[in-house]
Design a protein around this motif. Sequence first.
Motif: not given
Length: 289
Positions: A211, A231, A234-235, A237, A239-241, A244-245, A248, A264
């Motif tokens: 992060r 990016y 971020v992918l 890191s 996903s529930d942050d 970060i969301a 992204r 991805h």
Amino acid sequence: MGNNRVGWPCASRALIVAAWAVAGLTMAVGPAGAATMQADTPPTSGMPAVQPAATSTLDQGIAAFEAGKETEAVALLTPLAEKGDAEAQTYLGWIYEEPPVKIEPASGQGAPPPFLHDNAKARAWYEEAAAQGQAHALNNLGSLYFLGRGVPEDQARGITLFRQAAAKGDLQAQDNLTMIYYNGVGVAKDTQAALMWCERAATQGDPEALRFLAVQTLAGEGAPHDPTRAYILVLLSPSDDPDIAKMRAALEQQLPANVQQRSHELAAAWHPGQPLPTADQTRGAIHPL
């Protein structure tokens, strides 16, 4: 004897908490042992519900520790530590170390018996293990010196011990050095050195290191401004942050669809221990990492 046991107890979280707060970052609270930026926490909440039977005295001692039975753990681990087992010595150091902050016990578990808390004993066991090159003992001993807990405060010696531990691959020592250099605590501020240690932690899959590296890469602080690599990070890191969301979503408004698709693919193919994917890998055929 390995130095990277999942769920190593960490005696350095007070340092991390203070440093990350200065940096203005959100401190994630996750399973113990996942190297999240939080207060000292024994590695219990990340344990599976059913454990295989412990097969050695060391395993039994660690299982007792993880179950919150510190007195039983001391009884099992002390004979091994006295015979020179560095892993047992490191766990004893953690058990004896006084919590720098109040710790709420995990559900159904009591707090460690206060009579066990003795930073001088913790230091002595850490020193025994550190003399054998045990990486996490080096980290925890460094924390005692850096924070002046049970010994006179000596930030320079603490940092030296963190470097020794980090060079051996200790994740928490790498986290500590990231924030020490980023904030200039006990050393001159050095963002590039901070990011070097951060990248080593991120390569091990540390969520907060990933992060932080994403944030710095996007900001171009200590590293070239690189939205594509940001990016990818971020992918990788959590996903529930929420931060970060947001990052992204913002990057997906900027980056071409083909770059997003390749990012991805790179993120999906990556595994901790491999070099982190780079922006260059999105510009051509994706090679095995």
